[in-house]
Write an enzyme that holds these catalytic residues in place. Structure first.
Site, PDB file in Angstrom:
ATOM      1  N   GLY A  28      -0.060   8.512  10.083  1.00  0.00           N
ATOM      2  CA  GLY A  28      -0.114   8.577   8.613  1.00  0.00           C
ATOM      3  C   GLY A  28       0.364   9.891   8.034  1.00  0.00           C
ATOM      4  O   GLY A  28       1.528  10.263   8.145  1.00  0.00           O
ATOM      5  N   GLU A  71      -3.091  -2.914   9.352  1.00  0.00           N
ATOM      6  CA  GLU A  71      -1.776  -3.547   9.291  1.00  0.00           C
ATOM      7  C   GLU A  71      -1.921  -4.916   8.637  1.00  0.00           C
ATOM      8  O   GLU A  71      -3.033  -5.464   8.550  1.00  0.00           O
ATOM      9  CB  GLU A  71      -1.222  -3.721  10.716  1.00  0.00           C
ATOM     10  CG  GLU A  71      -0.937  -2.420  11.426  1.00  0.00           C
ATOM     11  CD  GLU A  71       0.078  -1.555  10.692  1.00  0.00           C
ATOM     12  OE1 GLU A  71       1.213  -1.971  10.488  1.00  0.00           O
ATOM     13  OE2 GLU A  71      -0.285  -0.426  10.293  1.00  0.00           O
ATOM     14  N   VAL A  87       3.879   7.605  12.610  1.00  0.00           N
ATOM     15  CA  VAL A  87       2.830   8.034  13.543  1.00  0.00           C
ATOM     16  C   VAL A  87       1.790   8.869  12.801  1.00  0.00           C
ATOM     17  O   VAL A  87       2.114   9.876  12.176  1.00  0.00           O
ATOM     18  CB  VAL A  87       3.422   8.871  14.705  1.00  0.00           C
ATOM     19  CG1 VAL A  87       2.310   9.346  15.637  1.00  0.00           C
ATOM     20  CG2 VAL A  87       4.449   8.061  15.477  1.00  0.00           C
ATOM     21  N   GLY A 135      -3.618   5.095   4.994  1.00  0.00           N
ATOM     22  CA  GLY A 135      -3.975   5.043   3.571  1.00  0.00           C
ATOM     23  C   GLY A 135      -2.772   5.324   2.688  1.00  0.00           C
ATOM     24  O   GLY A 135      -1.775   5.924   3.112  1.00  0.00           O
ATOM     25  N   LYS A 168       6.465   1.791  12.575  1.00  0.00           N
ATOM     26  CA  LYS A 168       6.342   2.137  13.999  1.00  0.00           C
ATOM     27  C   LYS A 168       6.755   1.006  14.915  1.00  0.00           C
ATOM     28  O   LYS A 168       7.253   1.232  16.010  1.00  0.00           O
ATOM     29  CB  LYS A 168       4.925   2.602  14.318  1.00  0.00           C
ATOM     30  CG  LYS A 168       3.896   1.525  14.106  1.00  0.00           C
ATOM     31  CD  LYS A 168       2.786   1.795  13.219  1.00  0.00           C
ATOM     32  CE  LYS A 168       2.786   1.911  11.789  1.00  0.00           C
ATOM     33  NZ  LYS A 168       1.429   1.869  11.234  1.00  0.00           N
ATOM     34  N   LYS A 171       2.733   3.983  18.504  1.00  0.00           N
ATOM     35  CA  LYS A 171       2.793   5.403  18.107  1.00  0.00           C
ATOM     36  C   LYS A 171       2.900   6.319  19.324  1.00  0.00           C
ATOM     37  O   LYS A 171       3.650   7.292  19.313  1.00  0.00           O
ATOM     38  CB  LYS A 171       1.545   5.754  17.290  1.00  0.00           C
ATOM     39  CG  LYS A 171       1.549   5.060  15.933  1.00  0.00           C
ATOM     40  CD  LYS A 171       0.191   5.123  15.271  1.00  0.00           C
ATOM     41  CE  LYS A 171       0.203   4.490  13.897  1.00  0.00           C
ATOM     42  NZ  LYS A 171      -1.119   4.294  13.324  1.00  0.00           N
ATOM     43  N   THR A 193       0.831  -1.209   0.000  1.00  0.00           N
ATOM     44  CA  THR A 193       0.000   0.000   0.000  1.00  0.00           C
ATOM     45  C   THR A 193       0.868   1.263   0.000  1.00  0.00           C
ATOM     46  O   THR A 193       0.746   2.119  -0.887  1.00  0.00           O
ATOM     47  CB  THR A 193      -0.928   0.002   1.243  1.00  0.00           C
ATOM     48  OG1 THR A 193      -1.691  -1.199   1.233  1.00  0.00           O
ATOM     49  CG2 THR A 193      -1.841   1.210   1.257  1.00  0.00           C
ATOM     50  N   ASP A 198      -0.882  -1.018  17.685  1.00  0.00           N
ATOM     51  CA  ASP A 198      -0.385  -0.032  16.724  1.00  0.00           C
ATOM     52  C   ASP A 198      -0.399   1.368  17.364  1.00  0.00           C
ATOM     53  O   ASP A 198       0.605   2.092  17.321  1.00  0.00           O
ATOM     54  CB  ASP A 198      -1.260  -0.080  15.459  1.00  0.00           C
ATOM     55  CG  ASP A 198      -0.877   0.973  14.451  1.00  0.00           C
ATOM     56  OD1 ASP A 198       0.104   0.770  13.721  1.00  0.00           O
ATOM     57  OD2 ASP A 198      -1.550   2.026  14.407  1.00  0.00           O
TER      58      ASP A 198
HETATM   59  P1  NAP Z   1       1.600  -3.837   2.966  1.00  0.00           P
HETATM   60  O1  NAP Z   1       0.568  -3.326   2.055  1.00  0.00           O
HETATM   61  O2  NAP Z   1       1.422  -5.166   3.620  1.00  0.00           O
HETATM   62  O3  NAP Z   1       2.986  -3.815   2.177  1.00  0.00           O
HETATM   63  C1  NAP Z   1       4.157  -4.399   2.651  1.00  0.00           C
HETATM   64  C2  NAP Z   1       4.922  -4.886   1.448  1.00  0.00           C
HETATM   65  O4  NAP Z   1       6.175  -5.362   1.886  1.00  0.00           O
HETATM   66  C3  NAP Z   1       4.213  -6.035   0.726  1.00  0.00           C
HETATM   67  O5  NAP Z   1       4.084  -5.692  -0.639  1.00  0.00           O
HETATM   68  C4  NAP Z   1       5.146  -7.222   0.929  1.00  0.00           C
HETATM   69  O6  NAP Z   1       5.323  -8.019  -0.197  1.00  0.00           O
HETATM   70  C5  NAP Z   1       6.460  -6.523   1.143  1.00  0.00           C
HETATM   71  N1  NAP Z   1       7.388  -7.384   1.851  1.00  0.00           N
HETATM   72  C6  NAP Z   1       7.193  -8.126   2.943  1.00  0.00           C
HETATM   73  N2  NAP Z   1       8.318  -8.769   3.288  1.00  0.00           N
HETATM   74  C7  NAP Z   1       9.239  -8.417   2.368  1.00  0.00           C
HETATM   75  C8  NAP Z   1      10.586  -8.760   2.149  1.00  0.00           C
HETATM   76  N3  NAP Z   1      11.230  -9.592   2.969  1.00  0.00           N
HETATM   77  N4  NAP Z   1      11.236  -8.232   1.093  1.00  0.00           N
HETATM   78  C9  NAP Z   1      10.597  -7.395   0.247  1.00  0.00           C
HETATM   79  N5  NAP Z   1       9.301  -7.027   0.388  1.00  0.00           N
HETATM   80  C10 NAP Z   1       8.631  -7.536   1.442  1.00  0.00           C
HETATM   81  O7  NAP Z   1       1.886  -2.817   4.158  1.00  0.00           O
HETATM   82  P2  NAP Z   1       1.709  -1.243   4.110  1.00  0.00           P
HETATM   83  O8  NAP Z   1       0.331  -0.909   4.548  1.00  0.00           O
HETATM   84  O9  NAP Z   1       2.228  -0.692   2.860  1.00  0.00           O
HETATM   85  O10 NAP Z   1       2.644  -0.827   5.327  1.00  0.00           O
HETATM   86  C11 NAP Z   1       4.031  -0.736   5.186  1.00  0.00           C
HETATM   87  C12 NAP Z   1       4.604  -0.048   6.421  1.00  0.00           C
HETATM   88  O11 NAP Z   1       4.022   1.243   6.533  1.00  0.00           O
HETATM   89  C13 NAP Z   1       4.309  -0.749   7.737  1.00  0.00           C
HETATM   90  O12 NAP Z   1       5.383  -0.518   8.618  1.00  0.00           O
HETATM   91  C14 NAP Z   1       3.077  -0.019   8.243  1.00  0.00           C
HETATM   92  O13 NAP Z   1       2.930  -0.081   9.641  1.00  0.00           O
HETATM   93  C15 NAP Z   1       3.404   1.382   7.809  1.00  0.00           C
HETATM   94  N6  NAP Z   1       2.276   2.287   7.656  1.00  0.00           N
HETATM   95  C16 NAP Z   1       1.198   1.912   6.923  1.00  0.00           C
HETATM   96  C17 NAP Z   1       0.147   2.795   6.764  1.00  0.00           C
HETATM   97  C18 NAP Z   1      -1.071   2.440   5.973  1.00  0.00           C
HETATM   98  O14 NAP Z   1      -2.024   3.222   5.978  1.00  0.00           O
HETATM   99  N7  NAP Z   1      -1.101   1.318   5.292  1.00  0.00           N
HETATM  100  C19 NAP Z   1       0.211   4.057   7.361  1.00  0.00           C
HETATM  101  C20 NAP Z   1       1.348   4.421   8.107  1.00  0.00           C
HETATM  102  C21 NAP Z   1       2.379   3.520   8.238  1.00  0.00           C
HETATM  103  P3  NAP Z   1       4.256  -9.038  -0.773  1.00  0.00           P
HETATM  104  O15 NAP Z   1       3.510  -8.208  -1.777  1.00  0.00           O
HETATM  105  O16 NAP Z   1       5.098 -10.094  -1.346  1.00  0.00           O
HETATM  106  O17 NAP Z   1       3.424  -9.489   0.394  1.00  0.00           O
HETATM  107  N1  HSE Z   2      -2.804   0.481  10.468  1.00  0.00           N
HETATM  108  C1  HSE Z   2      -2.507   1.837  10.770  1.00  0.00           C
HETATM  109  C2  HSE Z   2      -3.799   2.562  11.078  1.00  0.00           C
HETATM  110  C3  HSE Z   2      -1.838   2.477   9.582  1.00  0.00           C
HETATM  111  O1  HSE Z   2      -4.875   2.008  10.835  1.00  0.00           O
HETATM  112  O2  HSE Z   2      -3.728   3.681  11.575  1.00  0.00           O
HETATM  113  C4  HSE Z   2      -1.315   3.852   9.878  1.00  0.00           C
HETATM  114  O3  HSE Z   2      -0.245   3.812  10.754  1.00  0.00           O
END
Ligand code: NAP
Ligand code: HSE
Length: 428
Positions: A136, A192, A134, A304, A107, A207, A15, A203
């Site tokens: 987003g 997550e 923290v 997001g 985080k 934060k 994402t 989570d």
């Molecule tokens: P996600 O959609 O699950 O994406 C994580 C990606 O990492 C997946 O595409 C996964 O690959 C890949 N991955 C996992 N292990 C790997 C490895 N060993 N080598 C290479 N790629 C690998 O997660 P996300 O929502 O983008 O979140 C990523 C980070 O941002 C997390 O730390 C999360 O807490 C943080 N975050 C997310 C948001 C949010 O709104 N989503 C907001 C703030 C912070 P595959 O496609 O093969 O599974």
């Molecule tokens: N899973 C987290 C949330 C992503 O819902 O706030 C942003 O850190």
């Protein structure tokens, strides 16, 4: 490579990774003016290059080998958006040791090992930034570190999880079922990889640990945070809250008190006219109280693809400016105090308790005496619904110590007139 070109690597194309890729493209034409340099993604680490071939314009950027990135001297900045502890920790540590600056949204990692990684970054004269970890898209790390640096901050309180705020908003405003709301939040990319971290408050706990460390200049880790999630909140609780003029929110709270730091995450009933009550859906908000600034509130999308990419790319731009002027390495968390963290038992709150009791004379008096004997003062009693032959009782207490409410609950659970305590929720 031109002298104004800065090469970066992206770890993870989920994402947030996709969001970063898109912002990088849309900003390309303005980078020279904004940064005095141009950023290029040179490599993207994925687990399965074939699976992601259609996600990018040039699939040759995709690699399944981290070695290719770490050993490439042209790559100056590594953006980690894989998440979790491993392999993210090892990748970040190795990038820093190889002289590359790092931007992360992780985080989990920063809340547990941020101090160690920041010290390593300083030692290797590179940057380590984590604004997106923290809340987003909301800028909060940089304001705490910079704009509010001249304050003695006494409290940080907020809604810092988009998934749970989305679920509670849908349950409150549309009467949506918990599971359906969680499915929607997951489909929208807020949750997550394992949404247990969202719904159990972990989570938000990570934060608030990160924010408390920066705000109070004292190390607070995830293990220090008391966490309670939203899985036990029912439609009935939400309905009572509405009747009483409150809304239920998952609140993250950190206070620096004379007796230590209080740091916790739990559902809370807050007055419907409180500014945090109107923060709905995936929006987050953080309230900070500082001695000079007084109250400031930061509000925006807490999760997001694009909001999070905005925060990641803001950090990447800052690092790029430092890289262009060779001024990296000023990342510190400024931890110079060692303030103890209070146990939850020694914190104070008002409570909302919903229980099923026998419907016969003397029951109310017997319950009141249980509270009284445990130093819990009652502020309000509501008896409205009947459940079969029993009465449903809602009790609001005055502000009491957590350990007193726990003692009272132990006695209530063993009382013959109490058929069950369904909800215990703190009140603002
Ligand atoms: P996600 O959609 O699950 O994406 C994580 C990606 O990492 C997946 O595409 C996964 O690959 C890949 N991955 C996992 N292990 C790997 C490895 N060993 N080598 C290479 N790629 C690998 O997660 P996300 O929502 O983008 O979140 C990523 C980070 O941002 C997390 O730390 C999360 O807490 C943080 N975050 C997310 C948001 C949010 O709104 N989503 C907001 C703030 C912070 P595959 O496609 O093969 O599974
Ligand atoms: N899973 C987290 C949330 C992503 O819902 O706030 C942003 O850190």
């Amino acid at each position: 490579m031109g002298k104004d070109d800065i090469y970066v690597a992206l770890l993870g194309l989920g994402t947030v990774g996709m969001g970063v890729y898109k912002v990088m493209k849309t900003q390309e034409s303005q980078m020279q003016q904004k940064l005095n340099s141009v950023l290029h993604i040179k490599k993207i680490l994925v687990r399965d290059a074939k699976k992601h071939a259609g996600d990018v314009d040039d699939p040759s950027m995709l690699t399944e080998s981290y070695k290719e990135i770490i050993e490439d001297p042209e790559i100056r900045i590594v953006i980690e958006v894989i998440g979790g502890m491993e392999p993210a920790y090892t990748y970040i540590r190795d990038a820093i040791c190889a002289g590359k600056s790092v931007v992360t949204a992780n985080k989990d990692l920063i809340a547990e090992r941020g101090g160690e990684l920041m010290a390593l970054a300083e030692e290797h004269h590179v940057d380590l930034r984590f604004e997106a970890s923290v809340a987003g898209g909301i800028p909060i790390i940089s304001p705490l570190k910079n704009s509010l640096a001249a304050n003695e901050i006494s409290q940080v309180m907020g809604i810092v999880n988009g998934t749970t705020n989305y679920i509670l908003t849908k349950m409150t405003e549309e009467g949506m079922d918990y599971e359906e709301a969680l499915q929607e939040a997951t489909a929208l990319g807020y949750a997550e990889a394992d949404p247990t971290a969202d719904v159990e408050g972990y989570d938000a706990g990570r934060k608030i640990a990160i924010m408390a460390t920066i705000a109070f200049h004292s190390r607070v880790t995830f293990q220090d945070v008391y966490t309670e999630g939203i899985t036990k909140i029912t439609a009935k609780d939400i309905e009572y809250a509405k009747t009483l003029g409150w809304v239920i929110k998952l609140i993250a709270l950190a206070r620096n008190t004379d007796t230590g730091i209080e740091v916790r995450v739990h559902p809370m009933l807050i007055p419907a006219d409180h500014p945090l009550a109107t923060v709905g859906g995936s929006y987050n908000a953080v309230y900070v109280h500082g001695d000079a600034v007084e109250d400031v509130m930061f509000y925006g999308r807490g999760a997001g693809e694009m909001p999070t990419a905005s925060a990641v790319m803001g950090d990447v731009f800052s690092v790029a400016r430092h890289t262009a002027y060779d001024s990296q390495g000023s990342t510190r968390d400024n931890v110079y105090r060692n303030i103890p963290v209070k146990s939850i038992e020694n914190t104070k709150s008002s409570y909302f308790l919903r229980m099923e009791v026998e419907d016969k004379p003397g029951v109310l008096a017997s319950i009141a005496s249980i509270f009284g004997n445990n130093s819990v003062s009652i502020k309000q009693v509501i008896q409205r619904d009947k459940i079969e032959n029993n009465a449903e009782l809602v009790i609001i207490t005055s502000e009491v110590k957590e350990r007193h409410i726990r003692d009272a609950l132990l006695v209530l659970h063993s009382s013959s007139v109490v058929k069950g305590v369904s909800s215990v929720i703190r009140v603002y």
